[in-house]
Scaffold this motif. Structure first.
Motif, PDB file in Angstrom:
ATOM      1  N   LEU A 147      65.785   3.246  36.287  1.00  0.00           N
ATOM      2  CA  LEU A 147      65.454   2.672  34.982  1.00  0.00           C
ATOM      3  C   LEU A 147      66.073   1.306  34.700  1.00  0.00           C
ATOM      4  O   LEU A 147      65.609   0.609  33.806  1.00  0.00           O
ATOM      5  CB  LEU A 147      65.883   3.649  33.877  1.00  0.00           C
ATOM      6  N   ASP A 148      67.103   0.957  35.412  1.00  0.00           N
ATOM      7  CA  ASP A 148      67.725  -0.343  35.156  1.00  0.00           C
ATOM      8  C   ASP A 148      67.418  -1.301  36.319  1.00  0.00           C
ATOM      9  O   ASP A 148      67.693  -0.967  37.479  1.00  0.00           O
ATOM     10  CB  ASP A 148      69.246  -0.202  35.027  1.00  0.00           C
ATOM     11  N   PRO A 149      66.867  -2.479  36.025  1.00  0.00           N
ATOM     12  CA  PRO A 149      66.456  -3.378  37.113  1.00  0.00           C
ATOM     13  C   PRO A 149      67.574  -3.726  38.100  1.00  0.00           C
ATOM     14  O   PRO A 149      67.351  -3.762  39.306  1.00  0.00           O
ATOM     15  CB  PRO A 149      65.964  -4.631  36.377  1.00  0.00           C
ATOM     16  N   LEU A 150      68.775  -3.957  37.594  1.00  0.00           N
ATOM     17  CA  LEU A 150      69.860  -4.356  38.490  1.00  0.00           C
ATOM     18  C   LEU A 150      70.267  -3.205  39.427  1.00  0.00           C
ATOM     19  O   LEU A 150      70.402  -3.375  40.647  1.00  0.00           O
ATOM     20  CB  LEU A 150      71.062  -4.822  37.667  1.00  0.00           C
ATOM     21  N   TYR A 151      70.463  -2.026  38.839  1.00  0.00           N
ATOM     22  CA  TYR A 151      70.846  -0.859  39.647  1.00  0.00           C
ATOM     23  C   TYR A 151      69.706  -0.458  40.580  1.00  0.00           C
ATOM     24  O   TYR A 151      69.926  -0.015  41.708  1.00  0.00           O
ATOM     25  CB  TYR A 151      71.275   0.309  38.741  1.00  0.00           C
ATOM     26  N   ARG A 152      68.487  -0.646  40.086  1.00  0.00           N
ATOM     27  CA  ARG A 152      67.294  -0.350  40.887  1.00  0.00           C
ATOM     28  C   ARG A 152      67.274  -1.209  42.158  1.00  0.00           C
ATOM     29  O   ARG A 152      67.086  -0.719  43.264  1.00  0.00           O
ATOM     30  CB  ARG A 152      66.088  -0.688  40.007  1.00  0.00           C
ATOM     31  N   GLN A 153      67.524  -2.472  41.959  1.00  0.00           N
ATOM     32  CA  GLN A 153      67.508  -3.405  43.093  1.00  0.00           C
ATOM     33  C   GLN A 153      68.644  -3.079  44.082  1.00  0.00           C
ATOM     34  O   GLN A 153      68.450  -3.054  45.291  1.00  0.00           O
ATOM     35  CB  GLN A 153      67.657  -4.827  42.544  1.00  0.00           C
TER      36      GLN A 153
END
Ligand SMILES: O=C(O)CCC(=O)C(=O)O
Length: 278
Positions: A102-108
């Protein structure tokens, strides 16, 4: 990604320490984002998290975090009058459990191919990332995590869960580094955590005592990654020091194994994210 020697060490000892797996830039950005989650959440619904007294856990809040991002207060966050003992940013025990979706940074970050390659080298054919947590041990009130094995919570047949524990800050004896039992993954699973009709319970499976005498402290530098087997007993002490200790964890299971319906964490909405090594 892993050498034959590293694979053998994992097989014999149940864990591997990989230095410098998080860049300085990633590390600082992940920490900053974690504090933003706390800032952005009014925390009015936030429950507590404790491994020493699981009855403190608000079942609905906890179960609802499987497919969202929720903050949990430390067990010792509040004084007798119900007031926070220290600033709210310094009172959170963990944030979980779907940051990687759900979070772009953690996702990446979670999609870095090296992490998929580690899982595949350890024999996980379809590494499915079920859970992410930012685990804080804030100065003075950072809570103990009692001895446990992660397959207790991620029960699959056959056993497949592997934990990735990233040190986002230096972890020392003083601020609550992890303790492991080298080789202890060869022992049986001692407990299983069931969720049935919204009720959570721990069921003992074996009387083998926890390795309080045989534990090995694992102080590690910020940026290191500890990877360990789902049967490896591990523990962390309270943080009474004045330095924080922040870790990020992934719990990865093999989608080729059978994931128990009674595990508390189910992902009907988000489905499976299989880590790629390409
Ligand atoms: O970070 C800690 O102190 C404990 C983490 C842990 O036990 C886990 O992720 O299974």
């Amino acid at each position: 990604m892993l050498s034959e020697e590293q694979k053998q060490q994992f097989e014999e000892m149940g864990y591997l320490l990989l230095a410098d797996m998080v860049t300085e830039r990633e590390r600082l950005a992940l920490i900053e984002r974690a504090y933003q989650f706390i800032e952005e959440d009014d925390l009015s619904q936030a429950g507590q998290f404790s491994t020493t007294d699981r009855s403190r856990i608000d079942n609905r809040y906890f179960l609802g975090s499987a497919e969202t991002i929720r903050c949990f207060f430390e067990e010792e966050a509040f004084d007798e009058g119900g007031e926070l003992r220290q600033a709210r940013s310094q009172s959170i025990n963990k944030i979980g459990h779907a940051l990687h979706d759900l979070d772009p940074l953690y996702r990446q970050f979670a999609r870095r191919r090296e992490f998929g390659a580690v899982a595949r080298d350890l024999g996980i054919s379809q590494p499915s990332l079920y859970q992410t947590m930012v685990i804080f041990k804030q100065p003075r009130i950072g809570g103990e995590v009692t001895w446990h094995q992660d397959a207790t919570f991620f029960y699959t047949e056959p056993t497949s869960v592997v934990t990735y524990w990233f040190a986002l800050e230096d972890a020392t004896l003083e601020n609550g580094c992890l303790w492991l039992e080298p080789g202890g993954h060869k022992g049986p699973l001692r407990e299983r955590y069931f969720c049935e009709q919204g009720l959570l319970r721990m069921e003992p499976l074996s009387d083998l005592p926890w390795p309080t005498e045989n534990g090995q402290a694992m102080p590690v530098k910020a940026g290191s990654l500890l990877v360990f087997h789902g049967h490896l007993p591990h523990y962390s002490a309270p943080n009474r020091s004045d330095r924080s200790r922040i870790a990020l964890t992934f719990h990865v299971v093999d989608a080729a194994s059978e994931y128990a319906e009674e595990n508390w964490l189910q992902r009907p909405g988000l489905g499976h994210f299989v880590m790629s090594s390409d």
